[in-house]
Design a protein around this motif. Structure first.
Motif, PDB file in Angstrom:
ATOM      1  N   ASN A  26       0.821  -1.204   0.000  1.00  0.00           N
ATOM      2  CA  ASN A  26       0.000   0.000   0.000  1.00  0.00           C
ATOM      3  C   ASN A  26       0.863   1.265   0.000  1.00  0.00           C
ATOM      4  O   ASN A  26       0.360   2.367  -0.227  1.00  0.00           O
ATOM      5  CB  ASN A  26      -0.923  -0.024   1.224  1.00  0.00           C
ATOM      6  N   MET A  27       2.160   1.126   0.236  1.00  0.00           N
ATOM      7  CA  MET A  27       3.052   2.296   0.151  1.00  0.00           C
ATOM      8  C   MET A  27       3.061   2.817  -1.286  1.00  0.00           C
ATOM      9  O   MET A  27       2.987   2.043  -2.238  1.00  0.00           O
ATOM     10  CB  MET A  27       4.473   1.922   0.581  1.00  0.00           C
ATOM     11  N   GLY A  28       3.162   4.144  -1.421  1.00  0.00           N
ATOM     12  CA  GLY A  28       3.116   4.773  -2.738  1.00  0.00           C
ATOM     13  C   GLY A  28       4.388   4.560  -3.543  1.00  0.00           C
ATOM     14  O   GLY A  28       5.404   4.113  -3.008  1.00  0.00           O
ATOM     15  N   PRO A  29       4.334   4.925  -4.841  1.00  0.00           N
ATOM     16  CA  PRO A  29       5.476   4.657  -5.732  1.00  0.00           C
ATOM     17  C   PRO A  29       6.679   5.560  -5.482  1.00  0.00           C
ATOM     18  O   PRO A  29       7.781   5.237  -5.931  1.00  0.00           O
ATOM     19  CB  PRO A  29       4.901   4.904  -7.124  1.00  0.00           C
ATOM     20  N   VAL A  31       7.982   6.494  -2.511  1.00  0.00           N
ATOM     21  CA  VAL A  31       8.647   6.334  -1.222  1.00  0.00           C
ATOM     22  C   VAL A  31      10.126   6.033  -1.475  1.00  0.00           C
ATOM     23  O   VAL A  31      10.462   5.221  -2.341  1.00  0.00           O
ATOM     24  CB  VAL A  31       7.984   5.184  -0.427  1.00  0.00           C
TER      25      VAL A  31
ATOM     26  N   LEU B 223       5.165   9.373   5.281  1.00  0.00           N
ATOM     27  CA  LEU B 223       6.414   8.673   4.951  1.00  0.00           C
ATOM     28  C   LEU B 223       6.149   7.531   3.969  1.00  0.00           C
ATOM     29  O   LEU B 223       6.979   7.218   3.132  1.00  0.00           O
ATOM     30  CB  LEU B 223       7.011   8.057   6.216  1.00  0.00           C
ATOM     31  N   MET B 224       4.969   6.911   4.111  1.00  0.00           N
ATOM     32  CA  MET B 224       4.635   5.760   3.265  1.00  0.00           C
ATOM     33  C   MET B 224       3.859   6.175   2.017  1.00  0.00           C
ATOM     34  O   MET B 224       3.413   5.321   1.268  1.00  0.00           O
ATOM     35  CB  MET B 224       3.840   4.730   4.073  1.00  0.00           C
ATOM     36  N   GLU B 225       3.704   7.494   1.827  1.00  0.00           N
ATOM     37  CA  GLU B 225       2.921   8.013   0.696  1.00  0.00           C
ATOM     38  C   GLU B 225       1.548   7.347   0.644  1.00  0.00           C
ATOM     39  O   GLU B 225       1.131   6.804  -0.374  1.00  0.00           O
ATOM     40  CB  GLU B 225       3.681   7.812  -0.624  1.00  0.00           C
ATOM     41  N   ARG B 226       0.860   7.384   1.801  1.00  0.00           N
ATOM     42  CA  ARG B 226      -0.497   6.828   1.884  1.00  0.00           C
ATOM     43  C   ARG B 226      -1.462   7.920   2.319  1.00  0.00           C
ATOM     44  O   ARG B 226      -1.090   8.850   3.030  1.00  0.00           O
ATOM     45  CB  ARG B 226      -0.532   5.666   2.896  1.00  0.00           C
TER      46      ARG B 226
END
Lengths: 302, 302
Positions: A26-29, A31, B223-226
Motif C-alpha cells: 500500500n506504500m506509494g510509488p 517512497v 512517509l509511506m505516501e499513503r
C-alpha cells in the motif's frame, strides 16, 4: 510455533497469506527505497510476531497502552523510549551493526559499546596528569588511569589522539542528574595523548547504578524479572582525524552485574582490572587501559 | 538480506549469533510462560528486523523519537498508539487471529472486523423500526437498514439477537468528537431481533472520513505516501448468549477507498449495496444485510 519462511511473511500459519503483502504494497510509488525497506521490514516483523504468538486483543491493547505510556513519561531530560530500547538490547545491537569489523590479522581493535544518554559535547580539555574530579565525593576511590593509544595495523602509537572520559560520581549520578552535588563537567574531560600516544589522568573507580524505577522501562524489567542495574563503568570516546574513533565503556572485573547488564553493553575486552596503587598521595588505585584504533579507511575483511 | 533462520535468531548475517539468545535468556525463572513467549518473540523480531535492514544509529534514534512522540500526542480522548498500530495493519491482524474460523460446510459466518475507538457501551436500546438519527445533518441520506440474523449450522433465525450499530454523521464525525452538532448517542442504538430473527431501523448512508492529520500516525502515513482516509462504513456488533458474537463494519460497494483503507479492515462479504427506495417518506435508500453467527461452542475445523 512455525518458523518464519523466507522474507518472514509466508510460513505455515492458518491466516490470510496475502495480508502482510497488501499492507506493505500500500506504500506509494515515490517512497524512498531505504524508507520502503525499513518500514516494509518493520511491518513484516510486527505481523510475523503477532501471528507467531497469536497475539490476543487484550495483549495488543496492553501494548498500545505501554507505547503511549513511554512518551507520556519522557521529557526534555528523560528519554524513556531510549531506555526501553536499551533494555531490549536494541541500542547494543545497533552499535554492533555500525561497528562490526572483521580484521585480517590477530590483533582486534578496541570493541565499541553504546554511547548512552550522558555524553556531553561540552566537556573541557584538561592537562595530562590532571584530575576530572571537581567535586569530591567522600565515597569516591581515586584511580590513576593511563595507557597508550595505538594503530591496529602498525602497532605504533597515535600522538594527539583525543581521549574523552565521562563517568557517574560515587552516588551513581552524572553531573546533569545531580546539580545539588556536582558542578557542570564534574567527572568529564578530554585529554590529548602525548607524542608517545600516552594519556594519564585521575578519575574515580566507577560505581554501579540503577536505571530509574518509576517508569515504563522499569515496568518492563519487572515483567521480565530483571534487575535495573548497570554494572559500574567508565565511558570513553577516543578519536583522531586519521582513525576510526571508538566510543565504548570499561567495566571493573569484579562487578556483580557484568553478566546481566540491563542494557547488554559488556564485552570481554572491555572488562578491566583496577590494581592497588602505592606511593601516590592522589590515588589508591591504578588502571591501565590501552586503546587500539583502525585507520580511517580500513575496511577489514568485509 | 539473508532470510531468517529457524526461530528467527540465527541466519547467515555477520553479527554475534548469541546476542539475541543472551537478551531473551536474561529473563528470570519466575516469568509467566505466556509473558516469556510474548516478550521473547518480540525481542527476537526486533533484533531480526535490525539485523535484516542493518539499522543505523540515526534510524534507531529517529524511531526512539517517533515512539516518544506517540505518547506525547495521546490524551484521555485520543489514543495515538492505537492509530499507529491500525495503519500498520496490526489491529486488523489481531482481529483475524482472534476470529479465524475454518468452517466445515459451504456457509461462512459473517466476517469480523476491527472494533475501532468509537464503540460505546452506553448506546440505548431502541424500538425496531425507529431511527438512530437524533440530530439530522442536512447532507445525511437516510436508509432503511434491515435483515435477518441466522444460525450458521441450521440456517434458522436467532430471535432476540442484539444488533448494536454506531456510525459517524454526514460530516464524518462521531458524537464524541462533535459535541457542538451531536447529542450523546446520536447515530448509536441497540435493536433486539424479533421472533423471526429480523431487525430494521433507520440510519444514514455512511460517509468516508480522514484520520487526524496532526500527529505521528499521519506523519507515518506521509512517509509511506499513503492517504489518511477510511472508506465510508457502518459499525455493527451482533450478539446473543448462545452464539459467538460478531463485531464488524459494512462498506458501500462504490466507495473509492475500499482497496486502500488506511486501517485494512475491509473484507469481501462486508461490502454492501445501498439501493434506491421508493414509497417510504422516511428514507431514500434501502440496505439489506443478513448476519450469520456460529453457535457459541462451534470450533470449526481447527
Amino acid at each position: 510455533m512455525a518458523p518464519n519462511g523466507v522474507n518472514g511473511s509466508s510460513g505455515s500459519h492458518r491466516f490470510d497469506p496475502d495480508f502482510t503483502r497488501l499492507v506493505v504494497e500500500n506504500m506509494g510509488p515515490n517512497v524512498a527505497p531505504r524508507t520502503r525497506q525499513l518500514l516494509g521490514g518493520l511491518i513484516r516483523h510486527i505481523h510475523d510476531f503477532a501471528r507467531e504468538v497469536e497475539l490476543t486483543n487484550d495483549e495488543w491493547m496492553a501494548g498500545v497502552h505501554f507505547i503511549n505510556s513511554i512518551g507520556q513519561c519522557s521529557t526534555s531530560i528523560r528519554n524513556e523510549a531510549h531506555r526501553v530500547s536499551d533494555i531490549l538490547g536494541l541500542e547494543s545491537l545497533v552499535d554492533e551493526i555500525a561497528h562490526k569489523l572483521v580484521v585480517e590479522g590477530d590483533v582486534e581493535p578496541t570493541s565499541s559499546s553504546i554511547l548512552g544518554p550522558f555524553w556531553s559535547p561540552n566537556a573541557p580539555f584538561r592537562d595530562l596528569g590532571s584530575s576530572i574530579i571537581q567535586d569530591p565525593n567522600p565515597k569516591g576511590r581515586v584511580a590513576l588511569m593511563h595507557g597508550t593509544i595505538t594503530d591496529l595495523l602498525t602497532g605504533k602509537p597515535i600522538p594527539g589522539a583525543v581521549f574523552d572520559i565521562w563517568q557517574a560520581s560515587a552516588n551513581g549520578k552524572y553531573d546533569f542528574q545531580d546539580p545539588e552535588n556536582q558542578t557542570p563537567n564534574n567527572l568529564r574531560g578530554k585529554f590529548r595523548a602525548d607524542e608517545n600516544g600516552k594519556y594519564w589522568f585521575y578519575c574515580y573507580h566507577p560505581t554501579a547504578y540503577s536505571l530509574p524505577t518509576d517508569g515504563p522501562a522499569y515496568k518492563l524489567l519487572q515483567l521480565m524479572e530483571r534487575h535495573p542495574m548497570r554494572p559500574a563503568h567508565i565511558h570513553i570516546m577516543v578519536t583522531h582525524p586519521d582513525y576510526r574513533g571508538c566510543t565504548t565503556q570499561l567495566y571493573p572485573k569484579d562487578d556483580p552485574w557484568l553478566a546481566t547488564d540491563t542494557v547488554f553493553a559488556v564485552k570481554n575486552d572491555l572488562v578491566v582490572d583496577f590494581k592497588p596503587k602505592e606511593g601516590d598521595p592522589k590515588a589508591t588505585l591504578d588502571l591501565e587501559y590501552n586503546v587500539i584504533l583502525p585507520p580511517k579507511d580500513y575496511k577489514g575483511k568485509l
